[in-house]
Structure formats: C-alpha cells, structure tokens
Design a protein around this motif. Structure first.
Motif, mmCIF file in Angstrom:
data_model
loop_
_atom_site.group_PDB
_atom_site.id
_atom_site.type_symbol
_atom_site.label_atom_id
_atom_site.label_comp_id
_atom_site.label_asym_id
_atom_site.label_seq_id
_atom_site.Cartn_x
_atom_site.Cartn_y
_atom_site.Cartn_z
ATOM 1 N N ARG A 9 6.309 -15.463 24.780
ATOM 2 C CA ARG A 9 5.963 -14.215 25.427
ATOM 3 C C ARG A 9 6.121 -12.994 24.430
ATOM 4 N N ALA A 10 7.291 -13.224 23.859
ATOM 5 C CA ALA A 10 7.789 -12.046 22.941
ATOM 6 C C ALA A 10 6.948 -12.088 21.597
ATOM 7 N N PHE A 11 6.575 -12.990 21.257
ATOM 8 C CA PHE A 11 5.687 -13.296 20.144
ATOM 9 C C PHE A 11 4.224 -12.508 20.381
ATOM 10 N N GLU A 12 3.794 -12.772 21.754
ATOM 11 C CA GLU A 12 2.483 -12.245 22.061
ATOM 12 C C GLU A 12 2.416 -10.975 22.171
ATOM 13 N N GLU A 13 3.768 -10.236 22.445
ATOM 14 C CA GLU A 13 4.007 -8.730 22.507
ATOM 15 C C GLU A 13 3.778 -8.214 21.200
ATOM 16 N N VAL A 14 3.723 -8.719 20.145
ATOM 17 C CA VAL A 14 3.544 -8.153 18.729
ATOM 18 C C VAL A 14 2.045 -7.982 18.774
ATOM 19 N N PRO A 15 1.754 -6.810 18.490
ATOM 20 C CA PRO A 15 0.288 -6.472 18.602
ATOM 21 C C PRO A 15 -0.461 -7.055 17.630
ATOM 22 N N GLU A 40 4.569 -21.321 14.468
ATOM 23 C CA GLU A 40 3.818 -20.768 13.214
ATOM 24 C C GLU A 40 3.046 -19.568 13.654
ATOM 25 N N VAL A 41 2.996 -18.421 12.941
ATOM 26 C CA VAL A 41 2.213 -17.205 13.530
ATOM 27 C C VAL A 41 1.137 -16.994 12.737
ATOM 28 N N LEU A 42 0.023 -16.720 13.172
ATOM 29 C CA LEU A 42 -1.296 -16.221 12.776
ATOM 30 C C LEU A 42 -1.347 -14.840 13.106
ATOM 31 N N ALA A 43 -1.409 -13.984 11.900
ATOM 32 C CA ALA A 43 -1.646 -12.392 12.550
ATOM 33 C C ALA A 43 -2.575 -11.743 11.845
ATOM 34 N N ASP A 44 -3.058 -10.784 12.293
ATOM 35 C CA ASP A 44 -4.187 -9.853 11.876
ATOM 36 C C ASP A 44 -3.423 -8.441 11.701
ATOM 37 N N TYR A 45 -3.434 -7.883 10.386
ATOM 38 C CA TYR A 45 -2.791 -6.870 9.914
ATOM 39 C C TYR A 45 -3.542 -6.361 8.755
ATOM 40 N N SER A 46 -3.504 -4.862 8.777
ATOM 41 C CA SER A 46 -4.508 -4.472 7.540
ATOM 42 C C SER A 46 -3.210 -3.847 6.818
ATOM 43 N N GLY A 47 -2.021 -3.464 7.231
ATOM 44 C CA GLY A 47 -1.212 -2.811 6.340
ATOM 45 C C GLY A 47 -0.175 -4.075 5.765
ATOM 46 N N HIS A 48 0.898 -3.631 5.337
ATOM 47 C CA HIS A 48 1.899 -4.551 4.590
ATOM 48 C C HIS A 48 2.503 -5.410 5.709
ATOM 49 N N HIS A 49 2.610 -6.700 5.214
ATOM 50 C CA HIS A 49 3.331 -7.715 6.118
ATOM 51 C C HIS A 49 4.626 -7.616 6.770
ATOM 52 N N GLU A 50 5.513 -6.664 5.961
ATOM 53 C CA GLU A 50 6.690 -6.666 6.343
ATOM 54 C C GLU A 50 6.842 -5.717 7.670
ATOM 55 N N ALA A 51 5.893 -4.997 8.179
ATOM 56 C CA ALA A 51 5.973 -4.315 9.353
ATOM 57 C C ALA A 51 5.785 -5.450 10.570
ATOM 58 N N VAL A 52 5.109 -6.446 10.395
ATOM 59 C CA VAL A 52 4.744 -7.592 11.338
ATOM 60 C C VAL A 52 6.088 -8.531 11.123
ATOM 61 N N ALA A 53 6.569 -8.556 10.157
ATOM 62 C CA ALA A 53 7.827 -9.557 9.719
ATOM 63 C C ALA A 53 9.077 -8.916 10.925
ATOM 64 N N GLU A 54 9.286 -7.496 10.592
ATOM 65 C CA GLU A 54 10.192 -6.819 11.166
ATOM 66 C C GLU A 54 10.153 -6.842 12.572
ATOM 67 N N ALA A 55 8.854 -6.947 13.210
ATOM 68 C CA ALA A 55 8.681 -7.128 14.588
ATOM 69 C C ALA A 55 8.922 -8.476 15.058
ATOM 70 N N ILE A 56 8.748 -9.438 14.364
ATOM 71 C CA ILE A 56 9.154 -10.893 14.588
ATOM 72 C C ILE A 56 10.744 -10.862 14.455
ATOM 73 N N GLN A 57 11.392 -10.567 13.589
ATOM 74 C CA GLN A 57 12.778 -10.431 13.412
ATOM 75 C C GLN A 57 13.378 -10.027 14.562
ATOM 76 N N GLU A 58 12.761 -8.929 15.241
ATOM 77 C CA GLU A 58 13.596 -8.481 16.504
ATOM 78 C C GLU A 58 13.561 -9.340 17.537
#
Length: 161
Positions: free
Chosen positions: A119-125, A68-86
C-alpha cells in the motif's frame, strides 16, 4: 527484548558503531546498562559478533520481499527513488533497465505487514504497478535493516510489552 534493547539496536544501526559512549549519547541510556544489555543481546543471538551484525530472524524482521516497480514519470527518476526510499522496511533500492524501473528489497516483521508495504508503494503517485516476490532463502543480506525504520515502528513491532 524491551524498549531499551530496541533503542540500543536502532542507535547501533544509525551510528554504525557499538561504542557504549556513543550509544549513551544517542539514547541517554547509562553506559553500564548498555554494556549489560549488549552482552544479553549477544547471548540471545540477536547480536552475532563484535561488528554488531543482527540476525534479522531472531530480531523479528525475518520476512524478505522483493518488489519490482513499474513507474510513469516525466521528470528525473531520482524523485521517484527518493519517495520509494522513504517507505518503511525498504533496505535496498536499485534502478534497473528494461520493463522494471526499480527493484526494492524490504525486511519486514511479518507476513501481515506485506500488505502495508505494498500500500505504501501504491501511495507513490508515479508508481503504476508492482510485482512482489517473497524470498525463500537469503544468501546474503545487510544486517543494518533497522536504520530503515522509525523508532516508533520498531518499538511497536519488536519490544515486549
């Protein structure tokens, strides 16, 4: 399993076909060798049927983790999703409502790689925190998990030396 077997399995996952000719084009492994190795992988239980479904436990990707991921983002969630998909090992990603922003499913080669995943999840800002859960019993899965890995990682984790 050796390097050629892993390369063939990766090509099947990426191309979504078991055509020996297409696999040859992707791997440069001779068609006759591909036929031989596919038969051996069937006998070993790695390939379960002519649809080329993989038994992830037999293959070596038997640890399933839900994150489960709790994220803080001001833009579109697609950018965060793309980072997680990688992130290597992530095979499914869901955008969710409520306190949790995303739920990811990962297939891993062992308990020792769970830390690498987190750790890879933690690297997503944008990721503030995660909550991970080991899956005890898989009731349904997509056996094309290999497509989420780079060939080098697969070779290092799955190929016999």
């Amino acid at each position: 399993m050796d390097e050629r077997d892993v390369r063939i399995l990766k090509a099947i996952a990426d191309l979504e076909t078991g055509s020996p000719e297409r696999l040859h084009e992707a791997t440069d492994i001779p068609v006759s060798t591909i036929h031989y190795r596919l038969n051996n992988l069937r006998e070993a239980g790695v390939i379960e049927n002519d649809l080329y479904d993989f038994d992830l436990d037999e293959l070596g990707l038997g640890v399933t983790v839900l994150v489960e991921v709790l994220a803080d983002y001001s833009g579109h969630h697609e950018a965060v999703a793309e980072a997680i998909q990688e992130i290597e090992g992530v095979t499914h990603l869901f955008s969710t409502m409520g306190e949790t922003d995303f739920v990811a499913l990962a297939q891993l080669p062992g308990d020792d790689t769970v830390g690498e995943l987190l750790r890879a999840f933690e690297e997503v800002p944008e990721v503030e925190r995660t909550n991970s859960t080991y899956v005890i019993d898989t009731l349904y899965e997509d056996d094309r998990a290999l497509s989420s890995y780079g060939i080098e990682s697969l070779l290092s984790h799955l190929a016999d030396e």
